[in-house]
Design a protein around this motif. Structure first.
Motif, short mmCIF file in Angstrom:
data_model
loop_
_atom_site.label_atom_id
_atom_site.label_comp_id
_atom_site.label_asym_id
_atom_site.label_seq_id
_atom_site.Cartn_x
_atom_site.Cartn_y
_atom_site.Cartn_z
N SER B 226 0.87 -1.17 0.00
CA SER B 226 0.00 0.00 0.00
C SER B 226 0.91 1.23 0.00
CB SER B 226 -0.87 -0.05 1.26
OG SER B 226 -1.69 1.08 1.36
N LEU B 227 0.90 1.97 -1.10
CA LEU B 227 1.86 3.06 -1.27
C LEU B 227 1.17 4.40 -1.04
CD1 LEU B 227 3.53 1.76 -4.57
CD2 LEU B 227 4.10 1.19 -2.21
N GLY B 228 1.73 5.18 -0.13
CA GLY B 228 1.12 6.49 0.15
C GLY B 228 1.66 7.07 1.43
N ALA B 229 0.85 7.94 2.03
CA ALA B 229 1.29 8.65 3.21
C ALA B 229 0.95 7.94 4.51
CB ALA B 229 0.66 10.04 3.21
N ARG B 230 0.14 6.91 4.41
CA ARG B 230 -0.36 6.27 5.63
C ARG B 230 0.65 5.29 6.24
NH1 ARG B 230 -6.55 4.69 5.00
NH2 ARG B 230 -7.36 6.68 4.39
N ASP B 231 0.50 5.10 7.54
CA ASP B 231 1.35 4.13 8.24
C ASP B 231 0.78 2.71 8.14
OD1 ASP B 231 3.10 6.11 9.00
OD2 ASP B 231 1.94 6.59 10.81
N GLU B 232 -0.50 2.64 7.85
CA GLU B 232 -1.18 1.34 7.75
C GLU B 232 -1.66 1.13 6.32
OE1 GLU B 232 -2.49 -1.14 10.08
OE2 GLU B 232 -0.77 -0.37 11.20
N PRO B 233 -1.66 -0.10 5.84
CA PRO B 233 -2.21 -0.34 4.49
C PRO B 233 -3.68 0.06 4.42
CG PRO B 233 -1.07 -2.29 5.32
CD PRO B 233 -1.18 -1.34 6.47
N HIS B 234 -4.11 0.48 3.23
CA HIS B 234 -5.55 0.71 3.01
C HIS B 234 -6.32 -0.54 3.37
CE1 HIS B 234 -5.23 4.49 0.85
NE2 HIS B 234 -4.22 4.00 0.17
N GLN B 235 -7.53 -0.33 3.87
CA GLN B 235 -8.34 -1.48 4.29
C GLN B 235 -8.56 -2.46 3.14
OE1 GLN B 235 -9.18 -2.12 7.51
NE2 GLN B 235 -9.69 -4.14 6.63
N ALA B 236 -8.80 -1.92 1.94
CA ALA B 236 -9.06 -2.80 0.79
C ALA B 236 -7.83 -3.67 0.49
CB ALA B 236 -9.44 -1.98 -0.43
N LEU B 237 -6.65 -3.11 0.69
CA LEU B 237 -5.45 -3.89 0.40
C LEU B 237 -5.16 -4.90 1.51
CD1 LEU B 237 -3.12 -1.29 -1.35
CD2 LEU B 237 -4.89 -2.77 -2.28
N TYR B 244 -5.59 -14.18 0.20
CA TYR B 244 -4.59 -15.18 -0.20
C TYR B 244 -4.10 -15.96 1.03
CZ TYR B 244 -4.18 -12.72 -4.67
OH TYR B 244 -4.43 -12.15 -5.88
N PRO B 245 -3.91 -17.27 0.88
CA PRO B 245 -3.41 -18.06 2.01
C PRO B 245 -2.05 -17.59 2.51
CG PRO B 245 -4.07 -19.49 0.17
CD PRO B 245 -4.20 -18.09 -0.31
N ARG B 246 -1.22 -17.07 1.60
CA ARG B 246 0.12 -16.61 1.99
C ARG B 246 0.30 -15.12 1.67
NH1 ARG B 246 4.31 -20.58 -0.69
NH2 ARG B 246 5.76 -19.45 0.67
N GLY B 247 -0.72 -14.35 1.94
CA GLY B 247 -0.68 -12.93 1.61
C GLY B 247 -0.19 -12.07 2.75
N THR B 248 0.57 -11.03 2.41
CA THR B 248 1.07 -10.06 3.39
C THR B 248 0.81 -8.66 2.84
OG1 THR B 248 2.90 -11.54 3.93
CG2 THR B 248 3.13 -9.25 4.62
N ALA B 249 0.27 -7.79 3.68
CA ALA B 249 0.08 -6.39 3.28
C ALA B 249 1.02 -5.51 4.09
CB ALA B 249 -1.36 -5.97 3.49
N ILE B 250 1.71 -4.62 3.42
CA ILE B 250 2.64 -3.70 4.08
C ILE B 250 2.39 -2.30 3.53
CG2 ILE B 250 5.07 -3.08 4.42
CD1 ILE B 250 5.82 -6.01 4.07
N ALA B 251 2.42 -1.30 4.42
CA ALA B 251 2.32 0.10 3.99
C ALA B 251 3.72 0.66 3.79
CB ALA B 251 1.57 0.91 5.02
N VAL B 252 3.92 1.35 2.68
CA VAL B 252 5.20 1.99 2.41
C VAL B 252 4.95 3.48 2.20
CG1 VAL B 252 7.17 2.14 0.85
CG2 VAL B 252 6.14 -0.08 1.33
N HIS B 253 5.73 4.30 2.91
CA HIS B 253 5.62 5.75 2.75
C HIS B 253 6.21 6.11 1.40
CE1 HIS B 253 6.03 10.03 4.05
NE2 HIS B 253 4.90 9.70 4.66
N GLN B 254 5.36 6.37 0.46
CA GLN B 254 5.81 6.50 -0.94
C GLN B 254 4.90 7.48 -1.68
OE1 GLN B 254 8.29 4.70 -3.10
NE2 GLN B 254 7.60 6.50 -4.21
#
Lengths: 84, 281
Positions: B226-237, B244-254
């Motif tokens: 999740s790329l943007g100003a937030r510290d947490e990934p967007h809820q949709a992401l 996904y069984p092996r899915g990971t969501a990470i927020a990147v300040h970008q």
């Protein structure tokens, strides 16, 4: 939420989403945002998305005008109006 | 692990090879970025759509070089109708662009003899997710700010056009009133998508995109950034990663590199991706 709290929240949202190198508190309520921060169409789009996501309002296409996005005052007035 | 401080020279792969390959009857062009040492894995990069592709081009080049410097070969390519590849933009649909990704996977597998994954940005990520569902053997999936809901994506792009038109009027330029809402009909169902002709078929296929609908069959490792100003990934992401069984969501300040030409610094995004890839070994 008080008027001042709302304006502070809008300033924080704008600084965060536009990656502006300023402290939100430095933005004056009646300052022209487009002139002071060189806000362009890409920035305005981000502000619209920010208003909808963070204030849970729907910005209607017919509401789009330069005046709406001109100042923190005008944005806060719009958010209050949309929230009823 | 690849990392680069601001101002440091860009680390380049020792070899960048121009490649061409067929997808159906279309000839596609790409660039293969090869690591200096052994190839540990490979990725096919799937570019975003229309204006977003143009804005993100340089970032994707930098990202490919960053991945190659970390031992991961990368094939960047242009879909049919885009960049150096054959065809005209308005002639094709998402179904054909998925075929292009499959052809690029074949090319990357043949060229690198390594497990090949997919990395996509925006609509490229959405298409990559679709291909990973249907094609066996995709080694991993990296989704940078994927388009989760196609109908919303179209609406946002039309809004962007509307805002541009408003600003043009404000600055005293010429403009057609209500440009975005009219969607610039070009005849035969083709619409103007922020300057790009999009066929009715393409628009319909985009509207049908909903990555959160239904089950996901892909069982390989998935990174959703999740790329943007937030510290947490967007809820949709977050929701998408959870599908996904092996899915990971990470927020990147970008900063959104797909929105503006000149925003190319994606160091945080690339290093997060490379770190995740290195943990797969």
């Amino acid at each position: 939420m008080s008027d001042n709290q709302l304006k502070t929240q809008i300033k924080e949202m704008i600084v965060e989403r536009l990656f502006l190198p300023v402290d939100p508190g430095e933005i004056e309520d009646d300052e022209n945002l487009m002139e002071s921060y060189e806000i362009d169409s890409v920035n305005l789009f981000e502000i619209v998305v920010g208003l909808e996501e963070e204030f849970e309002i729907s910005v209607e296409d017919e509401d789009f005008s330069v005046d709406l996005f001109a100042t923190i005052d005008s944005l806060a007035e719009y958010v209050e109006q949309k929230r009823g | 692990m690849w990392s680069r401080n601001a101002g440091d020279p860009v680390v380049t792969a020792t070899e960048e090879r121009l490649v061409t390959f067929n997808s159906g009857e279309q000839r596609l062009h790409g660039v293969l970025h090869l690591p200096q040492d052994d190839i540990r894995r490979a990725l096919v990069f799937c570019h975003p759509f229309a204006e977003e592709k143009k804005c993100a081009h340089r970032t994707m080049v930098e990202a490919a070089r960053g991945c190659a410097a970390a031992g991961c070969a990368v094939l960047r390519f242009d879909h049919r109708g885009c960049g150096d590849s054959a065809g005209s933009f308005g002639e094709f649909s998402l179904r054909e662009w998925r075929m292009d990704i499959e052809a690029a996977l074949d090319c990357a597998e043949a060229q690198t003899q390594s497990p090949v994954g997919l990395l996509g940005l925006r609509l490229g990520a959405t298409l990559a997710a679709g291909v990973a569902e249907s094609r066996p053997g995709v080694a991993c999936l990296v989704l940078w700010e994927p388009i989760v809901n196609g109908a919303r994506y179209i609406k946002q792009n039309l809004r962007r056009s509307m805002i541009k038109a408003m600003m043009t009027r404000h600055e005293g330029g010429e403009d057609s009133e209500g440009a975005a809402s009219e969607a610039h009909a070009l005849g035969e169902g083709t619409v103007d998508f922020d300057g790009y002709p999009v066929s009715e078929q393409m628009r319909q296929q985009m509207e049908d995109v909903d990555l959160l609908a239904g089950e996901r069959d892909y069982t390989g490792p998935v990174l959703v950034l999740s790329l943007g100003a937030r510290d947490e990934p967007h809820q949709a992401l977050k929701d998408l990663a959870n599908v996904y069984p092996r899915g990971t969501a990470i927020a990147v300040h970008q900063e959104p590199v797909w929105q503006r030409i000149g925003v190319i610094d994606a160091d945080a995004t690339v290093s997060t991706t490379v770190q995740w890839l290195s943990r797969l070994e």
